[in-house]
Design a protein around this motif. Structure first.
Motif, PDB file in Angstrom:
ATOM      1  N   ALA A 138       0.818  -1.220   0.000  1.00  0.00           N
ATOM      2  CA  ALA A 138       0.000   0.000   0.000  1.00  0.00           C
ATOM      3  C   ALA A 138       0.847   1.263   0.000  1.00  0.00           C
ATOM      4  O   ALA A 138       0.531   2.231   0.677  1.00  0.00           O
ATOM      5  CB  ALA A 138      -0.970  -0.011   1.167  1.00  0.00           C
ATOM      6  N   GLY A 139       1.930   1.239  -0.753  1.00  0.00           N
ATOM      7  CA  GLY A 139       2.714   2.453  -0.932  1.00  0.00           C
ATOM      8  C   GLY A 139       3.821   2.688   0.071  1.00  0.00           C
ATOM      9  O   GLY A 139       4.536   3.682  -0.029  1.00  0.00           O
ATOM     10  N   ALA A 140       3.999   1.817   1.037  1.00  0.00           N
ATOM     11  CA  ALA A 140       5.130   1.962   1.962  1.00  0.00           C
ATOM     12  C   ALA A 140       6.414   1.855   1.156  1.00  0.00           C
ATOM     13  O   ALA A 140       6.484   1.139   0.165  1.00  0.00           O
ATOM     14  CB  ALA A 140       5.076   0.880   3.032  1.00  0.00           C
ATOM     15  N   ARG A 141       7.441   2.610   1.532  1.00  0.00           N
ATOM     16  CA  ARG A 141       8.715   2.609   0.803  1.00  0.00           C
ATOM     17  C   ARG A 141       9.848   2.268   1.751  1.00  0.00           C
ATOM     18  O   ARG A 141       9.802   2.609   2.926  1.00  0.00           O
ATOM     19  CB  ARG A 141       8.977   3.979   0.183  1.00  0.00           C
ATOM     20  N   MET A 142      10.865   1.618   1.198  1.00  0.00           N
ATOM     21  CA  MET A 142      12.093   1.377   1.943  1.00  0.00           C
ATOM     22  C   MET A 142      13.239   1.242   0.948  1.00  0.00           C
ATOM     23  O   MET A 142      13.009   0.990  -0.237  1.00  0.00           O
ATOM     24  CB  MET A 142      11.973   0.157   2.856  1.00  0.00           C
ATOM     25  N   PRO A 143      14.478   1.411   1.409  1.00  0.00           N
ATOM     26  CA  PRO A 143      15.614   1.257   0.492  1.00  0.00           C
ATOM     27  C   PRO A 143      15.625  -0.132  -0.135  1.00  0.00           C
ATOM     28  O   PRO A 143      15.357  -1.143   0.531  1.00  0.00           O
ATOM     29  CB  PRO A 143      16.830   1.469   1.399  1.00  0.00           C
ATOM     30  N   LEU A 144      15.947  -0.180  -1.428  1.00  0.00           N
ATOM     31  CA  LEU A 144      15.940  -1.436  -2.163  1.00  0.00           C
ATOM     32  C   LEU A 144      16.876  -2.464  -1.547  1.00  0.00           C
ATOM     33  O   LEU A 144      16.518  -3.635  -1.409  1.00  0.00           O
ATOM     34  CB  LEU A 144      16.319  -1.190  -3.633  1.00  0.00           C
ATOM     35  N   ALA A 145      18.069  -2.063  -1.143  1.00  0.00           N
ATOM     36  CA  ALA A 145      19.036  -3.014  -0.578  1.00  0.00           C
ATOM     37  C   ALA A 145      18.474  -3.668   0.683  1.00  0.00           C
ATOM     38  O   ALA A 145      18.570  -4.896   0.852  1.00  0.00           O
ATOM     39  CB  ALA A 145      20.355  -2.309  -0.287  1.00  0.00           C
ATOM     40  N   ALA A 146      17.866  -2.889   1.558  1.00  0.00           N
ATOM     41  CA  ALA A 146      17.291  -3.435   2.793  1.00  0.00           C
ATOM     42  C   ALA A 146      16.098  -4.338   2.477  1.00  0.00           C
ATOM     43  O   ALA A 146      15.924  -5.402   3.098  1.00  0.00           O
ATOM     44  CB  ALA A 146      16.874  -2.302   3.724  1.00  0.00           C
ATOM     45  N   TYR A 147      15.285  -3.944   1.515  1.00  0.00           N
ATOM     46  CA  TYR A 147      14.130  -4.741   1.107  1.00  0.00           C
ATOM     47  C   TYR A 147      14.582  -6.113   0.594  1.00  0.00           C
ATOM     48  O   TYR A 147      14.043  -7.142   1.003  1.00  0.00           O
ATOM     49  CB  TYR A 147      13.352  -3.995   0.021  1.00  0.00           C
ATOM     50  N   LEU A 148      15.592  -6.120  -0.279  1.00  0.00           N
ATOM     51  CA  LEU A 148      16.089  -7.389  -0.813  1.00  0.00           C
ATOM     52  C   LEU A 148      16.745  -8.237   0.269  1.00  0.00           C
ATOM     53  O   LEU A 148      16.592  -9.458   0.286  1.00  0.00           O
ATOM     54  CB  LEU A 148      17.047  -7.133  -1.974  1.00  0.00           C
ATOM     55  N   ASP A 149      17.465  -7.604   1.206  1.00  0.00           N
ATOM     56  CA  ASP A 149      18.043  -8.343   2.327  1.00  0.00           C
ATOM     57  C   ASP A 149      16.942  -9.057   3.109  1.00  0.00           C
ATOM     58  O   ASP A 149      17.067 -10.235   3.446  1.00  0.00           O
ATOM     59  CB  ASP A 149      18.806  -7.418   3.264  1.00  0.00           C
ATOM     60  N   ASP A 150      15.858  -8.334   3.408  1.00  0.00           N
ATOM     61  CA  ASP A 150      14.735  -8.930   4.155  1.00  0.00           C
ATOM     62  C   ASP A 150      14.112 -10.082   3.383  1.00  0.00           C
ATOM     63  O   ASP A 150      13.840 -11.144   3.939  1.00  0.00           O
ATOM     64  CB  ASP A 150      13.663  -7.879   4.452  1.00  0.00           C
ATOM     65  N   ARG A 151      13.870  -9.869   2.093  1.00  0.00           N
ATOM     66  CA  ARG A 151      13.223 -10.900   1.285  1.00  0.00           C
ATOM     67  C   ARG A 151      14.106 -12.125   1.109  1.00  0.00           C
ATOM     68  O   ARG A 151      13.621 -13.257   1.166  1.00  0.00           O
ATOM     69  CB  ARG A 151      12.858 -10.335  -0.078  1.00  0.00           C
ATOM     70  N   ILE A 152      15.384 -11.930   0.914  1.00  0.00           N
ATOM     71  CA  ILE A 152      16.286 -13.069   0.749  1.00  0.00           C
ATOM     72  C   ILE A 152      16.399 -13.856   2.060  1.00  0.00           C
ATOM     73  O   ILE A 152      16.472 -15.082   2.059  1.00  0.00           O
ATOM     74  CB  ILE A 152      17.663 -12.599   0.232  1.00  0.00           C
ATOM     75  N   ALA A 153      16.379 -13.165   3.188  1.00  0.00           N
ATOM     76  CA  ALA A 153      16.451 -13.831   4.486  1.00  0.00           C
ATOM     77  C   ALA A 153      15.227 -14.744   4.721  1.00  0.00           C
ATOM     78  O   ALA A 153      15.312 -15.717   5.477  1.00  0.00           O
ATOM     79  CB  ALA A 153      16.554 -12.803   5.604  1.00  0.00           C
ATOM     80  N   LEU A 154      14.107 -14.435   4.081  1.00  0.00           N
ATOM     81  CA  LEU A 154      12.894 -15.240   4.249  1.00  0.00           C
ATOM     82  C   LEU A 154      12.860 -16.502   3.381  1.00  0.00           C
ATOM     83  O   LEU A 154      12.028 -17.372   3.578  1.00  0.00           O
ATOM     84  CB  LEU A 154      11.651 -14.397   3.923  1.00  0.00           C
ATOM     85  N   LEU A 155      13.764 -16.581   2.405  1.00  0.00           N
ATOM     86  CA  LEU A 155      13.767 -17.715   1.489  1.00  0.00           C
ATOM     87  C   LEU A 155      14.292 -18.983   2.172  1.00  0.00           C
ATOM     88  O   LEU A 155      15.112 -18.904   3.074  1.00  0.00           O
ATOM     89  CB  LEU A 155      14.631 -17.395   0.256  1.00  0.00           C
ATOM     90  N   PRO A 156      13.810 -20.144   1.697  1.00  0.00           N
ATOM     91  CA  PRO A 156      14.266 -21.415   2.302  1.00  0.00           C
ATOM     92  C   PRO A 156      15.728 -21.705   2.009  1.00  0.00           C
ATOM     93  O   PRO A 156      16.327 -21.264   1.122  1.00  0.00           O
ATOM     94  CB  PRO A 156      13.366 -22.462   1.649  1.00  0.00           C
TER      95      PRO A 156
END
Length: 156
Positions: A138-156
């Motif tokens: 819903a339009g929340a923004r964050m730095p791309l590097a931090a976003y990818l770090d979070d998403r990669i950490a969630l992967l199996p």
């Protein structure tokens, strides 16, 4: 100096080496044979890593679109036309070569990393005060590097 969008994505690709990918599909209208049209198919056209609002391929980055599971065609009762249409797309994916139960990414769109680096925006990415940011939830923004770090950490 902040890293460029290409640098951030390249670092993510390096970390995703052994992670399974998802397949991307496109709609393919059935050609007519003897005057009769064939049913719509959704055919695979590539693979990418799914990281939230982004799909990262070997050479390209895409904004996610619709995600569905391929399902064999079956007669079902629906309370909404949207459910019927979604079920028809799921069956079209099986007709197009996706395995039953496989995730299918449809209606994805290319992200222009050069436009973002030049100060513009493309898809969910933009350059804000010299930092590449991603819009999500819903339009929340964050730095791309931090976003990818979070998403990669969630992967199996």
């Amino acid at each position: 100096m902040q890293p460029s969008p290409r640098d951030v994505i390249a670092a993510a690709r390096a970390r995703l080496g052994g992670v399974p990918r998802v397949r991307l599909g496109v709609r393919q209208e059935g050609r007519r044979i003897l005057g009769f049209g064939r049913a719509l198919r959704i055919v695979p056209v590539g693979e990418a890593w799914h990281l939230g609002v982004l799909l990262i391929g070997d050479d390209e980055v895409y904004a996610t679109g619709e995600i569905l599971r391929a399902r064999a065609e079956a007669i079902r009762g629906y309370t909404a036309e949207s459910q019927r249409a979604r079920s028809e797309r799921a069956a079209a994916a099986v007709r197009g070569g996706f395995a039953e139960g496989e995730a299918v990414h449809l209606d994805w769109s290319p992200v222009d990393l050069d436009a973002v680096a030049a100060g513009g925006s493309s898809g969910p990415l933009s350059l804000d005060d010299g930092v590449v940011t991603v819009a999500f939830a819903a339009g929340a923004r964050m730095p791309l590097a931090a976003y990818l770090d979070d998403r990669i950490a969630l992967l199996p």
